[in-house]
Scaffold this active site. Structure first.
Site, short mmCIF file in Angstrom:
data_model
loop_
_atom_site.label_atom_id
_atom_site.label_comp_id
_atom_site.label_asym_id
_atom_site.label_seq_id
_atom_site.Cartn_x
_atom_site.Cartn_y
_atom_site.Cartn_z
N ARG A 26 -6.71 0.64 11.19
CA ARG A 26 -6.62 -0.67 10.53
C ARG A 26 -5.91 -1.68 11.42
NH1 ARG A 26 -9.88 2.43 8.68
NH2 ARG A 26 -10.03 2.98 6.47
N ALA A 63 -2.90 -4.18 9.90
CA ALA A 63 -2.02 -3.50 8.93
C ALA A 63 -0.56 -3.50 9.35
CB ALA A 63 -2.50 -2.06 8.74
N LEU A 67 3.04 2.42 11.55
CA LEU A 67 4.08 3.17 10.82
C LEU A 67 4.13 4.62 11.26
CD1 LEU A 67 3.33 1.70 7.27
CD2 LEU A 67 5.33 1.19 8.67
N GLU A 115 2.79 -11.44 10.46
CA GLU A 115 3.63 -12.05 11.50
C GLU A 115 2.76 -12.49 12.69
OE1 GLU A 115 6.47 -8.64 11.71
OE2 GLU A 115 7.94 -10.14 11.09
N GLU A 135 7.09 -4.63 3.63
CA GLU A 135 8.28 -4.02 4.26
C GLU A 135 9.29 -3.56 3.21
OE1 GLU A 135 6.62 -6.54 5.50
OE2 GLU A 135 6.72 -6.57 7.68
N ARG A 138 8.64 -0.32 1.78
CA ARG A 138 8.66 0.80 2.74
C ARG A 138 10.06 1.09 3.26
NH1 ARG A 138 3.57 2.24 2.35
NH2 ARG A 138 1.96 0.71 2.84
N GLY A 143 10.35 -7.66 11.52
CA GLY A 143 10.98 -7.71 12.84
C GLY A 143 10.16 -8.49 13.85
#
Ligand code: 1HE
Length: 260
Positions: A26, A63, A67, A115, A135, A138, A143
């Site tokens: 993604r 995405a 992660l 972002e 965020e 999660r 950042g």
């Protein structure tokens, strides 16, 4: 530079179509993709780009942070701090680099994907596009500049709400809030049309629009007015502009009319 995570299609008119190319993930932003974005946006102007369309392969634009890579790397605070600075390097090169960047959005534009999109100069959404900052859910924090750029787009209260509650924006509401400027059926096709239009402007004029406005936002009003005058002094006296001014004076240049 060879790219493993980006497809770069340089068209003869100077429009580049840059596609995040990890659709199976993604288009999540791993560290390598960030380095490729730094490289691309550092050299785009010098390498002749007149406007850049930034798109995503597959059904989603991006995405956000990879992660899984982040989980596996088990980074120290210092390592993640430094990684975030590379994200900033990439996105600042985009925003301040002087080449218009038009983001062609679809599907998820979430976390670091938002972002990235918010560092573009123009955002074009389609009906599948949705925006979120997951965020908070999660256990993470933005950042890659969202506290600055997304807050600039939609204001502090909405930004905090998005992060606290995971609120998702889409459709006309997202446009009205400023998350994107266009909502069209086919975002890539429309982004290319806009890029071609931008590419007809003189490069120095685009350089000023796509760097000076961002710099000026960071200044006091007094310094901003001074900087604007200085930029206008350079841009508005460029020899290439004389032809366009002469056309206007001779009544052959285009007149600005309302949309029919
Ligand atoms: C990923 C990622 C990812 C998908 N990192 N691998 N961002 C998020 O919290 C968004 C996380 N992703 C999602 O919520 C969903 O994946 C999507 C809505 C984007 C897409 O859903 P879907 O159903 O189309 O795909 P999927 O089945 O969830 O994922 C397909 C594959 O993509 C799967 O990998 P596979 O190897 O198991 O097939 C997923 O693991 C992978 N994938 N998203 C890594 N983000 C500088 S700080 C920035 C902070 C952030 O950006 S936080 C991240 C926020």
């Amino acid at each position: 530079m060879d790219y493993r995570n980006l497809l770069v299609d340089r068209q003869p008119d100077g429009v580049w179509i840059v596609t995040l190319n990890r659709p199976e993930k993604r288009n999540a932003l791993n560290a390598e993709t960030i380095e490729e974005l730094v490289g691309l946006f550092s050299c785009a102007m010098k390498d002749g780009a007149r406007a850049i369309v930034l798109a995503g392969a597959g059904p989603h634009f991006c995405a956000g942070l990879d992660l899984v890579e982040h989980h596996k790397a088990d980074r120290s605070p210092a390592e993640f701090w430094q990684l975030c600075l590379r994200w900033h390097e990439a996105f600042n090169k985009m925003e301040y680099g002087g080449v218009p960047v038009i983001a062609a959005l679809k599907g998820a534009v979430v976390g670091g994907g938002l972002e990235l999109a918010s560092a573009a100069h123009i955002r074009v959404a389609d009906p599948s596009t949705y925006f979120a900052l997951p965020e908070g859910q999660r256990g993470l924090f933005t950042g890659g500049g969202a506290t600055i750029r997304v807050t600039n787009l939609i204001g502090k209260a909405r930004m905090v709400d998005m992060m606290l509650t995971g609120r998702v924006y889409q459709g006309q509401e997202a446009i009205e809030l400023g998350l994107a400027q266009y909502l069209v059926e086919a975002s890539l096709a429309h982004a290319v049309v806009l890029a071609r239009r931008c590419a007809e402007n003189l490069p120095l004029t685009n350089f000023a629009i796509c760097s000076a406005i961002s710099h000026i936002q960071n200044m006091s009003a007094l310094d901003a007015a001074y900087a604007e005058a200085c930029v206008a002094g350079v841009v508005n006296t460029q020899p290439e502009a004389r032809v366009r001014l002469e056309d206007f004076a001779n009544k052959s240049g285009p007149r600005i009319r309302p949309n029919s």
